[in-house]
Design a protein around this motif. Sequence first.
Motif, PDB file in Angstrom:
ATOM      1  N   VAL A  45       9.839  -3.018  -2.951  1.00  0.00           N
ATOM      2  CA  VAL A  45       9.558  -3.669  -1.669  1.00  0.00           C
ATOM      3  C   VAL A  45      10.421  -4.923  -1.552  1.00  0.00           C
ATOM      4  CG1 VAL A  45       7.838  -4.915  -0.301  1.00  0.00           C
ATOM      5  CG2 VAL A  45       7.192  -2.821  -1.508  1.00  0.00           C
ATOM      6  N   SER A  46      11.063  -5.088  -0.413  1.00  0.00           N
ATOM      7  CA  SER A  46      11.839  -6.293  -0.138  1.00  0.00           C
ATOM      8  C   SER A  46      11.440  -6.808   1.235  1.00  0.00           C
ATOM      9  CB  SER A  46      13.340  -5.976  -0.153  1.00  0.00           C
ATOM     10  OG  SER A  46      14.093  -7.106   0.250  1.00  0.00           O
ATOM     11  N   LEU A  47      10.878  -8.000   1.269  1.00  0.00           N
ATOM     12  CA  LEU A  47      10.477  -8.616   2.530  1.00  0.00           C
ATOM     13  C   LEU A  47      11.491  -9.709   2.875  1.00  0.00           C
ATOM     14  CD1 LEU A  47       6.615  -8.944   1.933  1.00  0.00           C
ATOM     15  CD2 LEU A  47       7.928  -6.976   2.752  1.00  0.00           C
ATOM     16  N   GLU A  48      12.007  -9.647   4.089  1.00  0.00           N
ATOM     17  CA  GLU A  48      13.094 -10.532   4.476  1.00  0.00           C
ATOM     18  C   GLU A  48      12.752 -11.339   5.723  1.00  0.00           C
ATOM     19  OE1 GLU A  48      16.688  -8.257   4.883  1.00  0.00           O
ATOM     20  OE2 GLU A  48      16.207  -6.986   3.156  1.00  0.00           O
ATOM     21  N   TYR A  49      13.228 -12.572   5.744  1.00  0.00           N
ATOM     22  CA  TYR A  49      13.060 -13.457   6.900  1.00  0.00           C
ATOM     23  C   TYR A  49      14.130 -13.087   7.911  1.00  0.00           C
ATOM     24  CZ  TYR A  49      12.559 -17.857   9.515  1.00  0.00           C
ATOM     25  OH  TYR A  49      12.348 -18.792  10.496  1.00  0.00           O
ATOM     26  N   MET A  50      13.740 -12.271   8.890  1.00  0.00           N
ATOM     27  CA  MET A  50      14.742 -11.706   9.798  1.00  0.00           C
ATOM     28  C   MET A  50      14.097 -11.316  11.126  1.00  0.00           C
ATOM     29  SD  MET A  50      16.907  -8.125   9.468  1.00  0.00           S
ATOM     30  CE  MET A  50      17.573  -8.495   7.867  1.00  0.00           C
ATOM     31  N   ASP A  51      14.862 -11.461  12.196  1.00  0.00           N
ATOM     32  CA  ASP A  51      14.457 -10.987  13.510  1.00  0.00           C
ATOM     33  C   ASP A  51      14.920  -9.534  13.657  1.00  0.00           C
ATOM     34  OD1 ASP A  51      13.554 -11.867  16.404  1.00  0.00           O
ATOM     35  OD2 ASP A  51      15.399 -10.694  16.643  1.00  0.00           O
ATOM     36  N   TYR A  52      14.151  -8.725  14.364  1.00  0.00           N
ATOM     37  CA  TYR A  52      14.473  -7.303  14.500  1.00  0.00           C
ATOM     38  C   TYR A  52      15.841  -7.064  15.151  1.00  0.00           C
ATOM     39  CZ  TYR A  52      13.200  -7.686  19.464  1.00  0.00           C
ATOM     40  OH  TYR A  52      13.149  -8.038  20.786  1.00  0.00           O
ATOM     41  N   ARG A  53      16.312  -8.018  15.955  1.00  0.00           N
ATOM     42  CA  ARG A  53      17.603  -7.841  16.621  1.00  0.00           C
ATOM     43  C   ARG A  53      18.772  -7.850  15.655  1.00  0.00           C
ATOM     44  NH1 ARG A  53      14.887 -10.939  21.398  1.00  0.00           N
ATOM     45  NH2 ARG A  53      14.035 -12.082  19.632  1.00  0.00           N
ATOM     46  N   ASN A  54      18.546  -8.326  14.424  1.00  0.00           N
ATOM     47  CA  ASN A  54      19.617  -8.406  13.436  1.00  0.00           C
ATOM     48  C   ASN A  54      19.657  -7.201  12.496  1.00  0.00           C
ATOM     49  OD1 ASN A  54      20.460 -10.953  14.390  1.00  0.00           O
ATOM     50  ND2 ASN A  54      18.846 -11.958  13.207  1.00  0.00           N
ATOM     51  N   LEU A  55      18.844  -6.180  12.749  1.00  0.00           N
ATOM     52  CA  LEU A  55      18.846  -4.978  11.915  1.00  0.00           C
ATOM     53  C   LEU A  55      20.173  -4.244  12.060  1.00  0.00           C
ATOM     54  CD1 LEU A  55      15.249  -3.697  12.737  1.00  0.00           C
ATOM     55  CD2 LEU A  55      16.031  -4.504  10.497  1.00  0.00           C
ATOM     56  N   SER A  56      20.651  -3.659  10.951  1.00  0.00           N
ATOM     57  CA  SER A  56      21.937  -2.948  11.001  1.00  0.00           C
ATOM     58  C   SER A  56      21.876  -1.592  10.302  1.00  0.00           C
ATOM     59  CB  SER A  56      23.035  -3.807  10.360  1.00  0.00           C
ATOM     60  OG  SER A  56      22.707  -4.115   9.015  1.00  0.00           O
ATOM     61  N   GLU A  57      20.815  -1.296   9.547  1.00  0.00           N
ATOM     62  CA  GLU A  57      20.717  -0.028   8.823  1.00  0.00           C
ATOM     63  C   GLU A  57      19.850   0.970   9.576  1.00  0.00           C
ATOM     64  OE1 GLU A  57      19.745  -0.285   4.638  1.00  0.00           O
ATOM     65  OE2 GLU A  57      20.275  -2.412   4.612  1.00  0.00           O
ATOM     66  N   PHE A  92       0.837  -1.203   0.000  1.00  0.00           N
ATOM     67  CA  PHE A  92       0.000   0.000   0.000  1.00  0.00           C
ATOM     68  C   PHE A  92       0.873   1.255   0.000  1.00  0.00           C
ATOM     69  CE2 PHE A  92      -2.371   3.413   2.001  1.00  0.00           C
ATOM     70  CZ  PHE A  92      -3.640   3.312   1.441  1.00  0.00           C
ATOM     71  N   ALA A  93       1.864   1.295   0.870  1.00  0.00           N
ATOM     72  CA  ALA A  93       2.711   2.484   0.987  1.00  0.00           C
ATOM     73  C   ALA A  93       3.532   2.708  -0.278  1.00  0.00           C
ATOM     74  CB  ALA A  93       3.633   2.335   2.193  1.00  0.00           C
ATOM     75  N   ALA A  94       4.019   1.637  -0.887  1.00  0.00           N
ATOM     76  CA  ALA A  94       4.805   1.769  -2.117  1.00  0.00           C
ATOM     77  C   ALA A  94       3.922   2.255  -3.263  1.00  0.00           C
ATOM     78  CB  ALA A  94       5.453   0.436  -2.461  1.00  0.00           C
ATOM     79  N   GLU A  95       2.717   1.712  -3.361  1.00  0.00           N
ATOM     80  CA  GLU A  95       1.809   2.089  -4.452  1.00  0.00           C
ATOM     81  C   GLU A  95       1.261   3.505  -4.281  1.00  0.00           C
ATOM     82  OE1 GLU A  95      -0.167  -2.251  -5.626  1.00  0.00           O
ATOM     83  OE2 GLU A  95      -1.107  -0.996  -4.097  1.00  0.00           O
ATOM     84  N   ARG A  96       0.817   3.842  -3.087  1.00  0.00           N
ATOM     85  CA  ARG A  96       0.105   5.108  -2.870  1.00  0.00           C
ATOM     86  C   ARG A  96       1.024   6.276  -2.514  1.00  0.00           C
ATOM     87  NH1 ARG A  96      -5.373   3.980  -1.604  1.00  0.00           N
ATOM     88  NH2 ARG A  96      -5.937   2.089  -2.775  1.00  0.00           N
ATOM     89  N   TYR A  97       2.165   5.990  -1.901  1.00  0.00           N
ATOM     90  CA  TYR A  97       3.021   7.063  -1.411  1.00  0.00           C
ATOM     91  C   TYR A  97       4.413   7.086  -2.029  1.00  0.00           C
ATOM     92  CZ  TYR A  97      -0.532   8.313   1.989  1.00  0.00           C
ATOM     93  OH  TYR A  97      -1.702   8.743   2.574  1.00  0.00           O
ATOM     94  N   GLY A  98       4.727   6.139  -2.899  1.00  0.00           N
ATOM     95  CA  GLY A  98       5.990   6.156  -3.627  1.00  0.00           C
ATOM     96  C   GLY A  98       7.223   5.955  -2.770  1.00  0.00           C
ATOM     97  N   VAL A  99       7.088   5.200  -1.678  1.00  0.00           N
ATOM     98  CA  VAL A  99       8.233   4.953  -0.806  1.00  0.00           C
ATOM     99  C   VAL A  99       8.841   3.587  -1.092  1.00  0.00           C
ATOM    100  CG1 VAL A  99       7.359   6.435   1.024  1.00  0.00           C
ATOM    101  CG2 VAL A  99       6.749   4.004   1.013  1.00  0.00           C
ATOM    102  N   ARG A 100      10.064   3.403  -0.613  1.00  0.00           N
ATOM    103  CA  ARG A 100      10.727   2.099  -0.687  1.00  0.00           C
ATOM    104  C   ARG A 100      10.581   1.432   0.667  1.00  0.00           C
ATOM    105  NH1 ARG A 100      16.521   0.629  -0.158  1.00  0.00           N
ATOM    106  NH2 ARG A 100      16.956   2.854   0.186  1.00  0.00           N
ATOM    107  N   VAL A 101      10.216   0.152   0.688  1.00  0.00           N
ATOM    108  CA  VAL A 101       9.920  -0.525   1.951  1.00  0.00           C
ATOM    109  C   VAL A 101      10.755  -1.790   2.102  1.00  0.00           C
ATOM    110  CG1 VAL A 101       8.133  -1.511   3.437  1.00  0.00           C
ATOM    111  CG2 VAL A 101       7.540   0.320   1.833  1.00  0.00           C
ATOM    112  N   THR A 102      11.366  -1.913   3.270  1.00  0.00           N
ATOM    113  CA  THR A 102      12.003  -3.164   3.677  1.00  0.00           C
ATOM    114  C   THR A 102      11.173  -3.739   4.814  1.00  0.00           C
ATOM    115  OG1 THR A 102      14.236  -2.435   3.084  1.00  0.00           O
ATOM    116  CG2 THR A 102      14.049  -4.231   4.674  1.00  0.00           C
ATOM    117  N   GLY A 103      10.671  -4.932   4.613  1.00  0.00           N
ATOM    118  CA  GLY A 103       9.865  -5.576   5.647  1.00  0.00           C
ATOM    119  C   GLY A 103      10.584  -6.777   6.221  1.00  0.00           C
TER     120      GLY A 103
END
Length: 386
Positions: free
Chosen positions: A204-216, A173-184
């Motif tokens: 849009v890029s959806l990844e199999y990941m736990d929030y504790r492994n975020l680095s960006e 929805f956000a990518a289509e309506r608001y033109g943003v890039r999304v990492t899920g």
Amino acid sequence: MSSYRDEVTGILASADIIVGGSRPHDIRVNNEAFFARFLKDGRLGLGEAYVDGWWDCDALDVMFVKLFASRHKVSRQLKSARFLATAMRAKLLPAGSDKRAYNIGAKHYDIGNKLYEKMLDPRMVYTCAYWKHATTLEAAQEAKLDLVCRKLKLEPGMHVLDVGCGWGSFAKFAAERYGVRVTGISVSKEQIDLGNKRCAGLPVSLEYMDYRNLSEQYDRIVSIGMFEHVGLQYYDIFMKKMTEALADDGLMLLHTIGFNDSKFFNPWLDKYIFPGAHVPSLAQITSPMENRLTVEHLQNIGVNYDPTLMAWYDNFMAAWPELEGDYDERFKRMWSYYLLSSAAGFRGRFIQVWQFVLSKEGVPGGYYFDEEARFKSGRAEHGPSV
């Protein structure tokens, strides 16, 4: 057994629920062992006995509204000396049935996408909708997604992190309506696989990941209906990680179910639907935010979850002829109990849904949000609200 029946009948009667009564919210007992089981195991026994078919009710949601509303009367009876003595006798009895290892909820999000495709709206949003100006589930879910986007003040080109992205409904929805890039990110493989297919061709890029492994770091962070699964002991880690992942001038929206009471716990829901989950109180949410995040805006949209859950229940029942080949009658009763008892909790205002808008050190000049801007022209206004 008569003393057990008398105690339970009295407890339910104090909530205007009659055993063997003729009203839709009254209950019918199919197995006399139900009374001892209720005394022995409380809320857990009540739910397990329903799944086992030991009792029935034509209006389960209405019954629970009455039971929740009379919780103080019920609590007084549960603390009486006579009740405690009767309950102790019941606890000494062996279990009245063979309790099979029935824990489908251990894989709540991986029990088959077909179930959710049939139960949810076309976007597969598995969180509270927003019905203020909507009359259908599809419109209400789009209204909720747009509400979130506008609260975050999304602008084209922003990079958004979706923590607990589900099947990619917000990301798409956000990518289509608001033109943003999304990492899920999500810890459900089935959600990620289907979500990436549904978002094909979008940034849009959806990844199999736990929030504790975020680095960006990200311009915006959104988490809709995931915080309930973090676990109370990890709230501090979660808030620390979100602070690190949020750009200095960024905004985060946290959408979560919440209880009014920090000590409330639903053992049946924990065992069969959301194992290990913890529904927080307001105090439990805000404490780990201290010295990290500033609350810019807080809205309670909990009343909207009642019609959302009832719509899911209607869809589930309508689709049951197509689903029963994959699930048994016990699952049908378990899922119905989950949806209808939850709807009652929100209808009676015993459970809430909070949406927080958060910043790191406060928005310069203040944060302003005009909720009605969306409806001034009958369509979403995608510019920042001031």
